[in-house]
Design an enzyme around this catalytic site. Sequence first.
Site, PDB file in Angstrom:
ATOM      1  N   ASP A 117       0.862  -1.189   0.000  1.00 25.81           N
ATOM      2  CA  ASP A 117       0.000   0.000   0.000  1.00 25.81           C
ATOM      3  C   ASP A 117       0.896   1.236   0.000  1.00 25.81           C
ATOM      4  O   ASP A 117       2.124   1.127  -0.017  1.00 25.81           O
ATOM      5  CB  ASP A 117      -0.973  -0.016   1.202  1.00 25.81           C
ATOM      6  CG  ASP A 117      -2.335   0.527   0.784  1.00 25.81           C
ATOM      7  OD1 ASP A 117      -2.388   1.681   0.323  1.00 25.81           O
ATOM      8  OD2 ASP A 117      -3.338  -0.202   0.890  1.00 25.81           O
ATOM      9  N   HIS A 149      -2.857   3.244  -4.663  1.00 32.58           N
ATOM     10  CA  HIS A 149      -2.255   2.648  -3.468  1.00 32.58           C
ATOM     11  C   HIS A 149      -0.826   2.165  -3.735  1.00 32.58           C
ATOM     12  O   HIS A 149      -0.402   1.131  -3.211  1.00 32.58           O
ATOM     13  CB  HIS A 149      -3.109   1.484  -2.941  1.00 32.58           C
ATOM     14  CG  HIS A 149      -4.394   1.922  -2.306  1.00 32.58           C
ATOM     15  ND1 HIS A 149      -4.457   2.423  -1.030  1.00 32.58           N
ATOM     16  CD2 HIS A 149      -5.662   1.956  -2.778  1.00 32.58           C
ATOM     17  CE1 HIS A 149      -5.718   2.734  -0.733  1.00 32.58           C
ATOM     18  NE2 HIS A 149      -6.470   2.475  -1.783  1.00 32.58           N
ATOM     19  N   GLU A 164     -10.033   2.625  -4.960  1.00 36.86           N
ATOM     20  CA  GLU A 164      -9.663   3.990  -4.609  1.00 36.86           C
ATOM     21  C   GLU A 164      -8.490   4.535  -5.429  1.00 36.86           C
ATOM     22  O   GLU A 164      -7.603   5.185  -4.873  1.00 36.86           O
ATOM     23  CB  GLU A 164      -9.300   4.050  -3.120  1.00 36.86           C
ATOM     24  CG  GLU A 164     -10.436   3.625  -2.214  1.00 36.86           C
ATOM     25  CD  GLU A 164     -10.061   3.620  -0.742  1.00 36.86           C
ATOM     26  OE1 GLU A 164     -10.871   4.070   0.062  1.00 36.86           O
ATOM     27  OE2 GLU A 164      -8.958   3.128  -0.387  1.00 36.86           O
TER      28      GLU A 164
HETATM   29  C1  ACM Z   1     -10.880  -0.590   0.630  1.00 45.53           C
HETATM   30  O1  ACM Z   1     -11.334  -0.511   1.786  1.00 45.53           O
HETATM   31  N1  ACM Z   1     -10.252   0.433   0.093  1.00 45.53           N
HETATM   32  C2  ACM Z   1     -11.005  -1.788  -0.157  1.00 45.53           C
END
Ligand code: ACM
Length: 514
Positions: free
Chosen positions: A180, A253, A316
């Site tokens: 991440d 991410h 995201e």
């Molecule tokens: C997430 O909670 N961004 C999958």
Amino acid sequence: MKKMTEIDKLPLIPGVEKIFLKEGFFSFTADSVITVNDPVLLEKGLLLGEYLKKAGHSCTVASAGPAPGVSTIILSLAGEGKEHEMGFPDESYTLSVEEESINLTAPTRAGIARGIQTLRQLAGTGNTIPALRIEDSPRLPWRGMHLDVSRHFFEKKEVLRFIDTIALFRFNKFHFHLTDDQGWRAEIKKYPRLTEVSSQRSSTLIGHYNDKPHRFDDTPYGGFYTRKDMEEIVEYARVREIDIIPEIDMPGHMQAAISAYPELGCTDMTLAPRCTWGISQHILNPQESTLNFMRDVLDEIMDIFPYTFIHVGGDEAHKYEWEEQRSVQDRMAKLGLESEEELQSWFISRMGEHVRRRDRRMIGWDEILEGGLADGAIVMSWRSEEGGIEAARLGAPVINCPCQRTYFDYYQGPKDKEPLTIGGLLTLEQVYRFEPVPDEIPESKKYLVMGSQGQLWSEYMPDFSRVEYMAFPRALALAETLWCRPEEKNWESFLNRLPAAESLLDSLGVNYRR
Ligand code: ACM
């Protein structure tokens, strides 16, 4: 008051499909023996022996038949497993406890592994097990727990302990969120800077992300798993018949990776692994060289993790940089793509093709639906159940894990009595009452819902003890929800059985919420 049923008299979570109590007890003795009817079960016999030893019973493990009259536990593979429509192994088992012996029989090793955990719960910390017969099988084939090791890093031994604890409740999937913005945790031999640079951040946010101004601890933080560590985790999970789903989250991410390999990014900015929570706006560029880099990463990940399912994230991904970068807009035009969402889908589809070449299946968070779903992709529906309903309508398999019911990083009680979390509220009872197969999915498509899993995003879990606190006992409620059919579930009965499960967690030193 509801009448006590057979299941209420036993320390079992999840409950079991069929149970018949008999007269008498099996007793452990100094001469107790575990035997197996097939050499492939020897490792399972040894595992059961380890569990029983921790509970105070020394059992010899032998591959040959028992001496007559000795207290014996026999593990046997027998019968044909039922073929699952989605290709999952049959996890059914039969456990028969008599005064002289215990017989655990299943058509597959997975079934034996589940039965061993049931036996582990029945044995508890006592010296006897009531005579009984259990015939059991799960409702759903995907019963998972997720763990984010990026925002905070947990040692290999903690990951192993987590896997063993979830195994106790007959979970069968461990979703390993390895990368991440805040840290890359998997050694990739071809790209050493992913561990040299991307696994280390200079500092970590103190307090909640919404508290302004942000304050930092000014303490370097990092960690990663070597290839050997990951192989060891795979082997540990294999004996317990738990599949690991590694996740390499892309194209968003990815700030930690871009920090080490700036050519993966979209700007000339010098980046470092992120020290705050929240989502980075930096995103991978969609050039062929980046795709190849990610294919290399996935190749090493697939070498280490031999399972069908590979997670590529897709959640995201902020697309500002894609909107602003001339080179990205040119690439979109060349590919004939009309939106950044389509570009993301195109990116994810390339990864899907890559994992398919090795007979694997790609999973993505529900955002992968936005620009068109990649062929063969599996959708993990997290923002709500909508993504899962849509995916099933398209004929795609679904893991239904809406944040409102499966995000174990939410508070589990009154905010002023709980340690800091990201926010939200998700009580034990809400988890228990979660129905994993949404009503909105037509009957003929319900089989596409493979199951669900609990999420442990670790921004506000600074150490492993907090991970356990957030996971348990909510994971027990989820385990029962996924294992048992709706008519076998009962909240009061679950509460009756919870204290025994908690004693077992106490004996294992697990830090659950009381
Ligand atoms: C997430 O909670 N961004 C999958």
